[in-house]
Design a protein around this motif. Structure first.
Motif, PDB file in Angstrom:
ATOM      1  N   LEU A  19      38.007  39.919  36.276  1.00  0.00           N
ATOM      2  CA  LEU A  19      37.942  40.124  37.720  1.00  0.00           C
ATOM      3  C   LEU A  19      38.413  38.866  38.424  1.00  0.00           C
ATOM      4  CD1 LEU A  19      37.059  41.796  40.225  1.00  0.00           C
ATOM      5  CD2 LEU A  19      34.799  40.709  39.996  1.00  0.00           C
ATOM      6  N   LEU A  20      39.456  39.000  39.238  1.00  0.00           N
ATOM      7  CA  LEU A  20      39.916  37.897  40.076  1.00  0.00           C
ATOM      8  C   LEU A  20      39.506  38.200  41.512  1.00  0.00           C
ATOM      9  CD1 LEU A  20      43.547  37.231  38.733  1.00  0.00           C
ATOM     10  CD2 LEU A  20      41.437  36.018  38.168  1.00  0.00           C
ATOM     11  N   VAL A  21      38.846  37.225  42.161  1.00  0.00           N
ATOM     12  CA  VAL A  21      38.352  37.410  43.523  1.00  0.00           C
ATOM     13  C   VAL A  21      38.984  36.370  44.438  1.00  0.00           C
ATOM     14  CG1 VAL A  21      36.327  37.472  45.025  1.00  0.00           C
ATOM     15  CG2 VAL A  21      36.151  38.281  42.651  1.00  0.00           C
ATOM     16  N   GLY A  22      39.671  36.862  45.455  1.00  0.00           N
ATOM     17  CA  GLY A  22      40.215  35.963  46.465  1.00  0.00           C
ATOM     18  C   GLY A  22      39.287  35.936  47.670  1.00  0.00           C
ATOM     19  N   PHE A  23      38.670  34.794  47.923  1.00  0.00           N
ATOM     20  CA  PHE A  23      37.747  34.660  49.049  1.00  0.00           C
ATOM     21  C   PHE A  23      38.523  34.405  50.340  1.00  0.00           C
ATOM     22  CE2 PHE A  23      35.095  33.884  45.363  1.00  0.00           C
ATOM     23  CZ  PHE A  23      33.896  34.500  45.691  1.00  0.00           C
ATOM     24  N   ALA A  24      37.848  34.631  51.461  1.00  0.00           N
ATOM     25  CA  ALA A  24      38.513  34.515  52.763  1.00  0.00           C
ATOM     26  C   ALA A  24      38.974  33.097  53.068  1.00  0.00           C
ATOM     27  CB  ALA A  24      37.575  35.014  53.872  1.00  0.00           C
ATOM     28  N   ASP A  25      38.357  32.093  52.419  1.00  0.00           N
ATOM     29  CA  ASP A  25      38.753  30.699  52.657  1.00  0.00           C
ATOM     30  C   ASP A  25      39.914  30.260  51.776  1.00  0.00           C
ATOM     31  OD1 ASP A  25      37.598  30.478  50.169  1.00  0.00           O
ATOM     32  OD2 ASP A  25      35.953  29.165  50.792  1.00  0.00           O
ATOM     33  N   GLY A  26      40.458  31.193  50.980  1.00  0.00           N
ATOM     34  CA  GLY A  26      41.608  30.886  50.139  1.00  0.00           C
ATOM     35  C   GLY A  26      41.276  30.608  48.689  1.00  0.00           C
ATOM     36  N   ALA A  29      38.575  32.924  42.472  1.00  0.00           N
ATOM     37  CA  ALA A  29      37.647  32.723  41.359  1.00  0.00           C
ATOM     38  C   ALA A  29      37.917  33.780  40.289  1.00  0.00           C
ATOM     39  CB  ALA A  29      36.208  32.829  41.845  1.00  0.00           C
ATOM     40  N   GLU A  30      37.723  33.385  39.046  1.00  0.00           N
ATOM     41  CA  GLU A  30      37.996  34.261  37.910  1.00  0.00           C
ATOM     42  C   GLU A  30      36.716  34.496  37.123  1.00  0.00           C
ATOM     43  OE1 GLU A  30      40.413  33.823  33.721  1.00  0.00           O
ATOM     44  OE2 GLU A  30      41.412  33.121  35.558  1.00  0.00           O
ATOM     45  N   PHE A  31      36.475  35.777  36.769  1.00  0.00           N
ATOM     46  CA  PHE A  31      35.264  36.129  36.026  1.00  0.00           C
ATOM     47  C   PHE A  31      35.645  37.011  34.842  1.00  0.00           C
ATOM     48  CE2 PHE A  31      34.371  35.703  40.524  1.00  0.00           C
ATOM     49  CZ  PHE A  31      33.346  34.750  40.534  1.00  0.00           C
ATOM     50  N   GLY A  32      34.964  36.809  33.697  1.00  0.00           N
ATOM     51  CA  GLY A  32      35.209  37.606  32.510  1.00  0.00           C
ATOM     52  C   GLY A  32      36.518  37.262  31.833  1.00  0.00           C
ATOM     53  N   ARG A  33      36.892  38.117  30.882  1.00  0.00           N
ATOM     54  CA  ARG A  33      38.133  37.925  30.142  1.00  0.00           C
ATOM     55  C   ARG A  33      38.696  39.283  29.792  1.00  0.00           C
ATOM     56  NH1 ARG A  33      34.552  39.054  26.454  1.00  0.00           N
ATOM     57  NH2 ARG A  33      34.918  39.131  24.219  1.00  0.00           N
ATOM     58  N   SER A  34      39.999  39.365  29.635  1.00  0.00           N
ATOM     59  CA  SER A  34      40.642  40.639  29.309  1.00  0.00           C
ATOM     60  C   SER A  34      40.164  41.140  27.950  1.00  0.00           C
ATOM     61  CB  SER A  34      42.162  40.479  29.295  1.00  0.00           C
ATOM     62  OG  SER A  34      42.642  40.203  30.599  1.00  0.00           O
ATOM     63  N   VAL A  35      39.701  42.359  27.906  1.00  0.00           N
ATOM     64  CA  VAL A  35      39.210  42.988  26.680  1.00  0.00           C
ATOM     65  C   VAL A  35      39.741  44.416  26.644  1.00  0.00           C
ATOM     66  CG1 VAL A  35      37.167  43.787  25.416  1.00  0.00           C
ATOM     67  CG2 VAL A  35      37.105  41.590  26.623  1.00  0.00           C
ATOM     68  N   ALA A  36      40.230  44.844  25.501  1.00  0.00           N
ATOM     69  CA  ALA A  36      40.746  46.210  25.373  1.00  0.00           C
ATOM     70  C   ALA A  36      39.672  47.215  25.751  1.00  0.00           C
ATOM     71  CB  ALA A  36      41.214  46.449  23.933  1.00  0.00           C
ATOM     72  N   GLY A  37      40.058  48.201  26.564  1.00  0.00           N
ATOM     73  CA  GLY A  37      39.124  49.233  26.980  1.00  0.00           C
ATOM     74  C   GLY A  37      38.416  48.939  28.292  1.00  0.00           C
ATOM     75  N   TYR A  38      38.596  47.722  28.827  1.00  0.00           N
ATOM     76  CA  TYR A  38      37.988  47.347  30.104  1.00  0.00           C
ATOM     77  C   TYR A  38      39.107  47.035  31.102  1.00  0.00           C
ATOM     78  CZ  TYR A  38      33.465  46.784  27.757  1.00  0.00           C
ATOM     79  OH  TYR A  38      32.306  47.009  27.052  1.00  0.00           O
ATOM     80  N   PRO A  39      38.960  47.458  32.353  1.00  0.00           N
ATOM     81  CA  PRO A  39      40.024  47.199  33.325  1.00  0.00           C
ATOM     82  C   PRO A  39      40.070  45.745  33.773  1.00  0.00           C
ATOM     83  CG  PRO A  39      38.171  48.278  34.392  1.00  0.00           C
ATOM     84  CD  PRO A  39      37.859  48.251  32.936  1.00  0.00           C
ATOM     85  N   ASP A  40      41.257  45.279  34.140  1.00  0.00           N
ATOM     86  CA  ASP A  40      41.435  43.999  34.822  1.00  0.00           C
ATOM     87  C   ASP A  40      41.701  44.309  36.284  1.00  0.00           C
ATOM     88  OD1 ASP A  40      41.141  42.613  32.455  1.00  0.00           O
ATOM     89  OD2 ASP A  40      43.291  42.504  32.055  1.00  0.00           O
ATOM     90  N   VAL A  41      40.966  43.664  37.174  1.00  0.00           N
ATOM     91  CA  VAL A  41      41.008  44.005  38.588  1.00  0.00           C
ATOM     92  C   VAL A  41      41.127  42.741  39.433  1.00  0.00           C
ATOM     93  CG1 VAL A  41      39.820  45.211  40.470  1.00  0.00           C
ATOM     94  CG2 VAL A  41      39.511  45.989  38.112  1.00  0.00           C
TER      95      VAL A  41
END
Length: 417
Positions: A19-26, A29-41
């Protein structure tokens, strides 16, 4: 502070899938890691209030931020985002998405209790809020053949939605053990699909009741088009009014309606059914069920989707029905069938995005697809499924073994080529 808390929560719960999150202040942040069977968002927050709203109440905060265009999904879609959260908090593993903050939770508890009053006046208003928004949306989303707005039955993965819904109708009809000349009551008849199916396949008369004026109007049209107006009656009637009309039925079926009854009305529902079911009668109740103990309806669903609704636990359902000498003669729990159904509804809504936004607006479309995404994933990873409970008043009302169900079901289904 809210941003920091949200990052801590996401860091704890999002481990599989990225999960990549772009906050309003620019900041990104990155959370988790790519794993087969799970979406990247990848998502982006349009303002600084989104983290606060998500921390105060994760479900309502995410839902409203997405509806309002303040939470923007830039890679993937809303189903991918909700899947990512749910897949990392599987019910079986004892993990759950964070609960609302304490004060918000107390307020929601009070609001939920008030919503469960669900008397006749409130029931009609609550039903109208969901079903009287117009039939056009449901015609775009549901199967055209039966217009079933409830869990389909998928004995094979390669079935179409229409085939799976017909399999559900056959599955239920088999459990009703219908005999020639039976009078059947369909409580919460929707657009008439169940009534039409039963009247086509059996020598019976069906009365369908609903509180939705839109549903009743279209159901009558569909019954007439099917040439079954002499055997099916569609009524705008509350189930609680049936005993006062001195009517009884040989069979009662209710699919996807019990979720609208409300916890405070469980006793009334089963007392009514016991009173109007003939001594040798059979009843089939199909409902969403929570796997754990009794709970409450989340704020987003209660506010935007099903006001007054409540998903029962099996324990409280049986506790309510046993007071009125209704014998639970057969119980089946369907675990992931509704997830497959909901994903198909979601796909159809996405394919008809322009039409749905023209009927309503973009905000409604985001609200509706968030609802479908949340519903699909709660059946895949959360604590919900479906039950089908067969009730009888007389222990000899149906055969002693379940073989008759399979035989009847097989006779109703098309022969595979």
């Amino acid at each position: 502070m809210s941003k920091t808390l949200l990052k801590q929560v996401l860091g704890k719960f999002v481990t599989d899938g990225q999960l990549l999150v772009g906050f309003a202040d620019g900041e990104i942040a990155e959370f988790g890691r790519s794993v087969a069977g799970y979406p990247d968002v990848t998502i982006r927050f349009a303002d600084r209030r989104v983290p606060r709203d998500m921390v105060l109440d994760p479900r309502l905060g995410v839902g409203e931020a997405y509806m309002d265009g303040r939470l923007i999904v830039e890679e993937g879609d809303i189903l991918d985002l909700v899947t990512l959260f749910r897949a990392n908090t599987r019910w079986e593993d004892g993990r759950r998405i964070a609960a609302p903050a304490t004060l918000r939770r107390l307020r929601e508890t009070v609001e939920f209790a008030v919503s469960q009053i669900n008397n006749a006046t409130l029931s009609k208003r609550n039903v109208a809020a969901h079903y009287d928004i117009g039939n056009a949306l449901y015609e775009l989303m549901l199967d055209a053949e039966h217009m079933q707005y409830s869990c389909a039955y998928w004995p094979r993965d390669d079935m179409t939605l229409a085939q799976a819904q017909e399999a559900k109708l056959a599955h239920i009809a088999a459990k009703l053990s219908i005999e020639p000349g039976n009078e059947i009551l369909d409580i919460g008849c929707g657009w008439g699909g169940m009534a039409i199916y039963l009247a086509r396949h059996f020598d019976c008369r069906v009365t369908g009741i609903t509180l939705s004026e839109e549903q009743a109007a279209l159901a009558r049209e569909r019954v007439a088009e099917a040439g079954l107006a002499d055997r099916i009656t569609i009524e705008l009637t509350d189930y609680r009014d049936i005993p006062g009309q001195a009517r009884q039925f040989d069979r009662i079926v209710s699919v996807g309606m019990f979720e609208h009854v409300g916890r405070s009305q469980f006793d009334t529902f089963f007392r009514t059914c016991a009173e109007i079911l003939r001594p040798k009668g059979v009843m089939l109740l199909h409902s969403i069920v929570r796997f754990g103990p009794p709970g409450s309806t989340d704020a987003f669903t209660r506010k935007y989707i099903f006001p007054g609704g409540y998903i029962p636990a099996l324990s409280e359902t049986l506790a309510a029905s046993e007071k009125y000498r209704l014998i639970a003669s057969d119980v089946e729990v369907l675990r992931v069938h509704y997830a497959k159904t909901l994903r198909e509804w979601y796909r159809r809504c996405m394919a008809h995005r322009e039409e749905i936004e023209a009927l309503f607006d973009a905000r409604f479309f985001r609200m509706w697809t968030f609802y479908l995404a949340g519903a699909a994933t709660v059946f895949e990873y959360g604590g919900m499924g479906n039950f089908q409970i067969q009730y009888v008043r007389d222990r000899h009302a149906v055969p002693l073994t379940r073989d008759y169900m399979g035989e009847a079901e097989s006779s109703l289904l098309p022969v595979e080529s």
